[in-house]
Scaffold this motif. Sequence first.
Motif, short mmCIF file in Angstrom:
data_model
loop_
_atom_site.label_atom_id
_atom_site.label_comp_id
_atom_site.label_asym_id
_atom_site.label_seq_id
_atom_site.Cartn_x
_atom_site.Cartn_y
_atom_site.Cartn_z
N LEU A 158 0.71 -1.37 -0.07
CA LEU A 158 0.00 0.02 0.06
C LEU A 158 0.94 1.25 -0.04
N ASP A 159 2.04 1.17 0.44
CA ASP A 159 3.00 2.34 0.48
C ASP A 159 4.11 2.21 -0.52
N HIS A 160 3.67 1.86 -1.78
CA HIS A 160 4.81 1.52 -2.79
C HIS A 160 4.97 2.82 -3.54
N PHE A 161 6.22 3.46 -3.71
CA PHE A 161 6.53 4.64 -4.42
C PHE A 161 7.03 4.26 -5.76
N GLY A 162 6.74 5.07 -6.66
CA GLY A 162 7.00 5.20 -8.18
C GLY A 162 6.19 4.34 -8.83
N PRO A 163 6.61 3.95 -10.08
CA PRO A 163 5.45 3.46 -11.37
C PRO A 163 5.34 2.05 -10.77
N ILE A 164 4.42 1.50 -11.38
CA ILE A 164 3.94 0.22 -11.06
C ILE A 164 4.42 -0.53 -12.37
N THR A 165 5.35 -1.52 -12.19
CA THR A 165 6.12 -2.30 -13.28
C THR A 165 5.39 -3.25 -13.82
N ALA A 166 6.06 -4.20 -14.86
CA ALA A 166 5.15 -5.29 -15.15
C ALA A 166 5.68 -6.44 -14.11
N GLU A 167 6.69 -6.23 -13.39
CA GLU A 167 6.94 -7.37 -12.34
C GLU A 167 5.85 -7.43 -11.42
N ASN A 168 5.02 -6.37 -11.10
CA ASN A 168 3.99 -6.30 -10.10
C ASN A 168 2.54 -6.43 -10.97
N ASP A 169 2.73 -7.03 -12.15
CA ASP A 169 1.15 -7.37 -12.74
C ASP A 169 1.43 -8.60 -13.33
N PRO A 170 1.03 -9.64 -12.59
CA PRO A 170 1.28 -11.03 -12.67
C PRO A 170 0.10 -11.55 -13.72
#
Length: 635
Positions: free
Chosen positions: A248-260
């Motif tokens: 919930l406290d992730h900084f920055g862009p959401i990359t492909a690694e976090n989109d399974p």
Amino acid sequence: MADPSDLPCDADGMCMVCKHKALESETITCKTCVTPWHATCLSAPPKALADVAQWDCPDCSGICQPAAKSAADAGGLVEKVRAIETDASLTDHQKAKLRQQLLGGGGGGDEQKQRTTESGGVLEILGDKFNCSICMQLLERPVSTPCGHNFCLKCFQKWVGQQQKKTCAICRKAIPPKMAMEPRINSAMVMAIRMAKLSQSGFSVGTMKVHHFIHNQDRPDKAFTTERAQKSGKANACSGKIFVTIPLDHFGPITAENDPGRNLGVMVGETWEDRMECRQWGAHFPHVAGISGQSDHGAQSVALSGGYEDDEDCGDWFLYTGSGGRDLSGNKRTAKNQSFDQKFAKQNEALRVSCRQGYPVRVVRSHKEKRSSYAPQEGVRYDGIYRIEKCWRKAGIQGFKVCRYLFVRCDNEPAPWTSDNQGDRLRPLPHVPELKDATDITERKGSPAWDYDEENDQWMWKKPPPESRRTPGDDGDGKSSKKRKRPSRNGSVKERLLKEFMCLICRKVMVLPLTTPCAHNFCKACLEGAFAGQSFVKQRTCEGRRTLRAQKNIMKCPSCTNDLSDFLQNPQVNRELMNVIESLQKEEEALEAKDIEDDADSESDEESNRDKATQGNNIPAENDEKVVVDDSAAH
């Protein structure tokens, strides 16, 4: 032998011989037991003023004279105390600690060692400082008195029931009548002891509990309304499945690694139906609030939805207004009029932290922002990464001060409203005329954590991103895809024990802890600062003509409604709790230093192994050359 007519003063300073309160000039204190005595009522008072500093009361001076055998059997208690006092190599803190151990029976006894062994190792973590002062066992339902001593609930009730005048069993100081009748259990000590017991009973306390989204895989793909909702629509809707695996406290862009699921990440220009669907993809988790962040950690994302008329949106940069300043009590949840000034606190402070550190902030725009030309026609759109360059306070349109933030876009992907094929580059800061009349201006002094790298021709992390304080969501297999590394050692148990001893005001580990009669724990400085400037007595007059009787000033506890005015007149530090906190902090520091040394040793071992491997690889090559030479010579 001491004269039976010699009696000390009680807890209120009342002489037990003459039944009068002794004056300070007539009171002398024993150097051994630190008990006050009325000098005029003593049968043998000190003759000279110089003898007062080294004076022993009749009880202490008569211990060794008539019964030398009993003193020898007791181990020479007075001699040991005097030896501690005369030892010049010890500090005052060490002397006090040795005296406490000696008087508390810590000097010996196989029974105490056996009791420590039988306690399942709990005392190895908490030490012997959490023992009841009456039964000398580990505290059971602990009760803390205002004078800073801890007892079991049953022991405390039994002691108070036997006394006509309610006083502490250790220092004889008076106990408030309400606490004597209704003692409150100290919940912080309960949790600390419970955690220590769990750590010794085979449970893995060293690993933090992973808080996944509840039944995430069983949720539908969109937000849904429960059967208990009285109205249709999404006013009472629950969040659907969380598709990304970021905390919930992730900084920055959401990359492909976090989109399974898609293996694409959250791309600039993606549009969702509403804020609930935006939450499912992690671009902005709060579905109502416009700022997502923590005051001591930073802000991760903001939403532009037309909530404040002071906002100015220019696409690649915009001026954002902080939160607060409105009366939202009762049925005023939709009030849009400012009623007081905004301050750099809570979410506003989180944005200021991101400004100082140069953290990237995700920005989403809503169709509700009608004044902006860059807002989407419908739904909620993700517009990329921005960075806060400055923040300040100034008078808003409605006359009250508001917090203002200058956001500048710094994303590797082009903005949704441009036709460029490349992302942003370094650009000069825009001119903001309102800075002339601004106050509390904050600018970044050091280099930002998120900056442009000319070698790689992209925006990237120049400093390590802040470590997440929360756990990520579930991935496609229902397991956490990103776990925080925490060593499974006793140090983690001590670390969690320290978190239980947090001040209820500053939310940090207590310094000089105070335990109130209502069983709440605070730092001494925090509690006294909460009532700074307030007097204990309120002077009253009748329209300025005559003086009325003074009224007691009620000082309510920050955590409940109990009155602390009597306690704050002479607050006593809970020494036993303070010793536990200090010992845990020292052990935690020692373990961290040991971990650093182990890491350094492991790195040196790896380097030596690599050198040996390199030398080993070179040796066969030389032998092969020799063999070739020998063969050619033979031919």
